[in-house]
Design an enzyme around this catalytic site. Structure first.
Site: not given
Ligand code: ADP
Ligand code: ADP
Ligand code: ZN
Length: 228
Positions: A13, A88, A127, A160, A171
């Site tokens: 995303k 979320r 990541r 992270r 998660r």
């Molecule tokens: P990822 O896309 O890898 O799941 P995010 O950066 O979106 O990670 O989220 C990391 C953490 O931040 C989540 O596990 C949660 O604790 C918090 N978080 C992010 N967005 C939200 C949301 N919309 N509502 C509640 N908690 C959130």
């Molecule tokens: P999200 O925001 O949904 O949690 P990220 O964009 O942070 O996901 O991507 C998670 C991990 O996967 C990152 O390390 C990113 O570089 C990698 N990634 C993202 N898109 C792809 C893809 N199409 N193929 C392989 N790895 C990817």
């Protein structure tokens, strides 16, 4: 364009939101990035938010809603936005709809980027995130030109805390319990499109573009790290 990107952690995303935001000239608004900025300030509120994030739990709605609402008020979000990681749960989706309605606005589309749980773990464990500009890399799938250094800004890359495997498992559970019901919610509203998150970055990008009714981006129009 007012777009929500849904999907499990690691679906891509954030990566896609950055590319599309640059392509369309609108901001990527990631609730996780907003929260991490508050955590860095090390205030009492920041420490409380971190206590949820470190466990892989959702931060309470009230706190997240306030942060996102403030961000959506900023001038750069007036011509559109890509929301990444928000909403979320159904309560957040309803609060978003109410807030937009008040401004006479609505979402154009919700795209769910789908990825099986076992792929989530591979993606997240590799990541790396830029401390300075929050750009995302993957040690195997999307490595930076120089290990540990951001291609875009030269910032330092880090892993992270909540990307540790045990927290990722939590998660994923939280995603299935709280966030996945949003797919049905948006399907009923006729806003949902689902795209496969497996494939090269440009393949996933073109699936999203097709889902929002645009055409594939010409290679020259693509900016940032997208490779073909
Ligand atoms: P990822 O896309 O890898 O799941 P995010 O950066 O979106 O990670 O989220 C990391 C953490 O931040 C989540 O596990 C949660 O604790 C918090 N978080 C992010 N967005 C939200 C949301 N919309 N509502 C509640 N908690 C959130
Ligand atoms: P999200 O925001 O949904 O949690 P990220 O964009 O942070 O996901 O991507 C998670 C991990 O996967 C990152 O390390 C990113 O570089 C990698 N990634 C993202 N898109 C792809 C893809 N199409 N193929 C392989 N790895 C990817
Ligand atoms: Zn950077």
């Amino acid at each position: 364009m007012r777009l929500v990107l849904l999907g499990p952690p690691g679906a891509g995303k954030g990566t896609q939101a950055r590319v599309l935001g640059e392509l369309w000239g609108i901001p990527q608004i990631a609730s996780g990035d907003l929260l991490r900025a508050v955590v860095r300030e090390n205030s009492a509120l920041g420490r409380e938010a971190a206590s949820y994030m470190d466990r892989g739990q959702l931060v309470p709605d009230e706190f997240v809603l306030k942060l996102v609402a403030e961000r959506l008020q900023k001038p750069d979000a007036q011509k559109g936005f890509i929301l990444d990681g928000f909403p979320r749960n159904v309560a957040q989706a309803e609060a978003l709809a109410t807030g937009l309605e008040r401004a006479g606005l609505k979402l154009d589309k919700v795209v769910a980027v789908m990825l099986p749980d076992e792929e989530v773990v591979k993606r997240i464990s590799g990541r790396r995130t830029c401390r300075n500009c929050a750009a995302m890399y993957h040690v195997t799938f999307e490595p930076p030109a120089k290990a540990g250094v951001c291609d875009k800004c030269g910032g330092q890359l880090y892993q992270r805390d909540d990307d540790a495997e045990q927290t990722v498992r939590e998660r994923i559970k939280v995603y299935h319990a709280m966030t996945q019901p949003l797919l049905d919610h948006y399907r009923r509203l006729g806003l949902l499109a689902e795209v496969d998150g497996i494939g090269r970055l440009d393949e996933v990008e073109n699936r999203i573009l097709a889902a929002v009714g645009g055409s594939a981006a010409p290679a020259g129009a693509r900016v940032g790290r997208a490779r073909s």
